[in-house]
Design a protein around this motif. Structure first.
Motif, mmCIF file in Angstrom:
data_model
loop_
_atom_site.group_PDB
_atom_site.id
_atom_site.type_symbol
_atom_site.label_atom_id
_atom_site.label_comp_id
_atom_site.label_asym_id
_atom_site.label_seq_id
_atom_site.Cartn_x
_atom_site.Cartn_y
_atom_site.Cartn_z
ATOM 1 N N THR A 166 2.452 4.719 8.908
ATOM 2 C CA THR A 166 3.233 3.547 8.498
ATOM 3 C C THR A 166 3.138 2.409 9.508
ATOM 4 O O THR A 166 3.489 1.277 9.199
ATOM 5 N N GLU A 167 2.640 2.714 10.717
ATOM 6 C CA GLU A 167 2.473 1.653 11.715
ATOM 7 C C GLU A 167 1.112 0.968 11.591
ATOM 8 O O GLU A 167 0.852 -0.034 12.271
ATOM 9 N N ALA A 168 0.246 1.455 10.713
ATOM 10 C CA ALA A 168 -1.083 0.852 10.552
ATOM 11 C C ALA A 168 -1.025 -0.468 9.780
ATOM 12 O O ALA A 168 -1.986 -1.241 9.805
ATOM 13 N N SER A 169 0.078 -0.732 9.093
ATOM 14 C CA SER A 169 0.273 -2.027 8.416
ATOM 15 C C SER A 169 1.737 -2.167 8.024
ATOM 16 O O SER A 169 2.354 -1.203 7.582
ATOM 17 N N PRO A 170 2.286 -3.401 8.155
ATOM 18 C CA PRO A 170 3.661 -3.622 7.669
ATOM 19 C C PRO A 170 3.750 -3.583 6.144
ATOM 20 O O PRO A 170 4.849 -3.664 5.600
ATOM 21 N N TYR A 171 2.605 -3.460 5.454
ATOM 22 C CA TYR A 171 2.602 -3.406 3.986
ATOM 23 C C TYR A 171 2.571 -1.962 3.468
ATOM 24 O O TYR A 171 2.497 -1.732 2.265
ATOM 25 N N ILE A 172 2.592 -0.989 4.390
ATOM 26 C CA ILE A 172 2.551 0.419 3.966
ATOM 27 C C ILE A 172 3.958 0.958 3.690
ATOM 28 O O ILE A 172 4.883 0.757 4.479
ATOM 29 N N VAL A 173 4.081 1.635 2.552
ATOM 30 C CA VAL A 173 5.292 2.370 2.184
ATOM 31 C C VAL A 173 4.833 3.789 1.871
ATOM 32 O O VAL A 173 3.802 3.978 1.234
ATOM 33 N N ARG A 174 5.598 4.796 2.334
ATOM 34 C CA ARG A 174 5.134 6.179 2.120
ATOM 35 C C ARG A 174 6.070 6.953 1.199
ATOM 36 O O ARG A 174 7.290 6.886 1.358
ATOM 37 N N THR A 175 5.487 7.703 0.263
ATOM 38 C CA THR A 175 6.291 8.561 -0.630
ATOM 39 C C THR A 175 5.926 10.041 -0.497
ATOM 40 O O THR A 175 6.351 10.845 -1.326
ATOM 41 N N SER A 176 5.137 10.395 0.522
ATOM 42 C CA SER A 176 4.785 11.820 0.687
ATOM 43 C C SER A 176 5.768 12.479 1.651
ATOM 44 O O SER A 176 6.899 12.796 1.281
ATOM 45 N N PHE A 177 5.386 12.637 2.899
ATOM 46 C CA PHE A 177 6.235 13.251 3.915
ATOM 47 C C PHE A 177 5.547 13.030 5.248
ATOM 48 O O PHE A 177 4.498 12.395 5.301
ATOM 49 N N THR A 178 6.135 13.526 6.332
ATOM 50 C CA THR A 178 5.408 13.516 7.602
ATOM 51 C C THR A 178 5.414 14.933 8.164
ATOM 52 O O THR A 178 6.336 15.721 7.915
ATOM 53 N N LEU A 179 4.380 15.253 8.925
ATOM 54 C CA LEU A 179 4.290 16.602 9.500
ATOM 55 C C LEU A 179 5.389 16.876 10.517
ATOM 56 O O LEU A 179 5.939 17.990 10.535
ATOM 57 N N PRO A 180 5.772 15.896 11.364
ATOM 58 C CA PRO A 180 6.922 16.160 12.246
ATOM 59 C C PRO A 180 8.178 16.506 11.441
ATOM 60 O O PRO A 180 8.922 17.434 11.789
ATOM 61 N N GLN A 181 8.395 15.778 10.348
ATOM 62 C CA GLN A 181 9.553 16.009 9.467
ATOM 63 C C GLN A 181 9.566 17.467 8.974
ATOM 64 O O GLN A 181 10.615 18.127 8.990
ATOM 65 N N ALA A 182 8.414 17.943 8.542
ATOM 66 C CA ALA A 182 8.350 19.290 7.974
ATOM 67 C C ALA A 182 8.374 20.386 9.048
ATOM 68 O O ALA A 182 8.880 21.478 8.801
ATOM 69 N N MET A 185 0.865 -1.188 0.000
ATOM 70 C CA MET A 185 0.000 0.000 0.000
ATOM 71 C C MET A 185 0.900 1.237 0.000
ATOM 72 O O MET A 185 1.587 1.496 0.988
ATOM 73 N N VAL A 186 0.901 1.953 -1.095
ATOM 74 C CA VAL A 186 1.797 3.099 -1.240
ATOM 75 C C VAL A 186 1.036 4.386 -0.915
ATOM 76 O O VAL A 186 0.143 4.800 -1.659
ATOM 77 N N VAL A 187 1.393 4.992 0.217
ATOM 78 C CA VAL A 187 0.722 6.225 0.654
ATOM 79 C C VAL A 187 1.420 7.409 -0.012
ATOM 80 O O VAL A 187 2.587 7.701 0.266
ATOM 81 N N MET A 188 0.704 8.073 -0.921
ATOM 82 C CA MET A 188 1.273 9.137 -1.740
ATOM 83 C C MET A 188 0.974 10.542 -1.219
ATOM 84 O O MET A 188 1.534 11.518 -1.710
ATOM 85 N N ALA A 189 0.040 10.665 -0.259
ATOM 86 C CA ALA A 189 -0.369 12.002 0.206
ATOM 87 C C ALA A 189 -0.387 12.111 1.728
ATOM 88 O O ALA A 189 0.269 12.986 2.302
#
Ligand code: VNL
Length: 389
Positions: A131-147, A120-124
């Motif tokens: 990413t902790e909601a499933s071990p199948y999640i990969v993220r290509t957007s960003f995180t709010l703490p990061q920003a 499951m590729v999270v784009m937004a």
């Protein structure tokens, strides 16, 4: 005789049945679930356009398979996202689920990805914990703490010591508020008040009035993509800038999709984010030009780049796994990818499956007649600080 007839019939039937199955084997399906209508429609429009641009540039055959994009509109309602994901997995037998405009939509699909072993590729969506909601999640957007952290490091060094925060009252807003505030306090700054506005149909006026009364050096804002123009308009209408209150925030507020229409009142607004359409790399210039050409001059925003890079991650994983080994092989080949994106260097951390990337400090300026987020500083290779807590 009768028996032979039956066998022939059985054979004929099995051949008939096998044919669609064979054809199916040569198709690689991406179920792209996005808000195409409703309050978050700009996010859907940007990501769909970016995914289509990627396919136009890179073809639709990968590892001998025909890539098929199936776009579904969840209207940004998580119950709809969940139902669509279920249908895509069970009926369409998609190989990958992708998209997810807002955090509640991504969260709703996590269990389906896990049960069906579908990457499951999270784009937004950009709440740290997704990413902790499933071990199948990969993220290509960003995180709010990061920003957010980079801006809380920049502000006190630049005369902004007292900041009121104003965020959308859900996952990413709460992340932004917490990480911005904690870092400001750590840096000797003050956050006298933290305000939260509803995600749906927000009215910023009463909150802005309160901020005006508090008279901080700056107002820090997080609102999701598409809502920034309304904040900017009301901020200026209330003359907040005239009484000496600066507007700062994550780059969601000076979203490239809307920025050029915000007017000169936006000039000088400082934000921190992972993508600007004005990022001065050859790859980005080509991306912006070709995105515009394919979409009536539309400027790509950070959502578009999340979609574009998400397609890159999927294509590369398909290439490396050669279309063999199902969801697990595909997921393994997504982890650890490192590549140049229109945003700059980009890395999918194999442990967290989250994106590691540069965070830029940018100031709105008029360049070549257009309003842009012009990068003036960079924090390199930022991991999501949310993962350490
Ligand atoms: C989210 C985060 C959505 C940042 C956004 O725009 C955004 C989310 C739709 O996680 O829901 O800019």
């Amino acid at each position: 005789m009768k028996r032979r007839h039956l066998t022939a019939l059985a054979l004929a039937t099995s051949v008939l049945l096998a044919q669609p199955a064979l054809a199916q084997d040569n198709v690689f399906k991406i179920g792209l679930i996005l808000p195409m209508t409703g309050q978050q429609a700009t996010t859907g429009r940007q990501i769909e356009a970016a995914a289509k641009l990627w396919m136009a540039q890179n073809g639709d055959t990968v590892a001998g398979k025909k890539v098929q994009l199936i776009v579904k509109d969840d209207t940004s309602l998580p119950d709809v996202t969940r139902r669509l994901a279920q249908e895509l997995v069970v009926n369409d037998k998609v190989n990958v689920l992708a998209g997810f405009g807002i955090t509640p939509s991504a969260m709703a699909v996590g269990p389906i990805a896990t049960q069906s072993k579908t990457p499951m590729v999270v784009m937004a969506a950009a709440t740290s914990s997704i990413t902790e909601a499933s071990p199948y999640i990969v993220r290509t957007s960003f995180t709010l703490p990061q920003a957010s952290v980079a801006l809380a490091d920049w502000a006190p060094k630049n005369g902004i010591k007292r900041v009121v925060t104003l965020v959308s009252d859900y996952g990413p807003g709460i992340d932004a508020e917490r990480f911005f505030k904690d870092r400001m306090l750590f840096n000797g700054g003050q956050v006298p008040e933290s305000l939260r506005v509803p995600l749906r149909n927000p009215d910023f006026a009463p909150f802005l009035q309160k901020v005006r009364d508090l008279k901080p050096d700056a107002l820090f804002v997080f609102v999701p993509s598409g809502a920034g123009a309304a904040v900017m308009k009301q901020f200026l209408e209330r003359g907040m800038d005239k009484v000496g209150i600066k507007l700062i925030g994550t780059g969601d507020v000076t979203d490239d999709d809307q920025l050029n229409d915000m007017g000169d009142g936006a000039i000088g607004v400082v934000t921190s984010h992972h993508y600007s359409a004005y990022h001065p790399s050859a790859m980005n210039k080509k991306f912006v030009a070709e995105f515009g050409k394919a979409n009536k001059g539309m400027r790509p925003n950070f959502m578009a780049v999340g979609g574009y890079d998400g397609m890159r991650v999927i294509y590369e994983a398909l290439k490396v796994s050669k279309g063999q080994g199902g969801g697990d092989a595909l997921l393994a080949a997504m982890k650890g990818q490192i590549f140049e994106s229109p945003r700059g260097p980009m890395f999918i951390d194999a442990q967290t499956r989250d994106v590691v990337q540069n965070i830029y400090l940018r100031r709105v300026e008029r360049k070549e007649g257009q309003l842009h987020n012009v990068e003036f500083d960079v924090v390199k290779d930022v991991k999501d600080p949310g993962k350490a807590r």
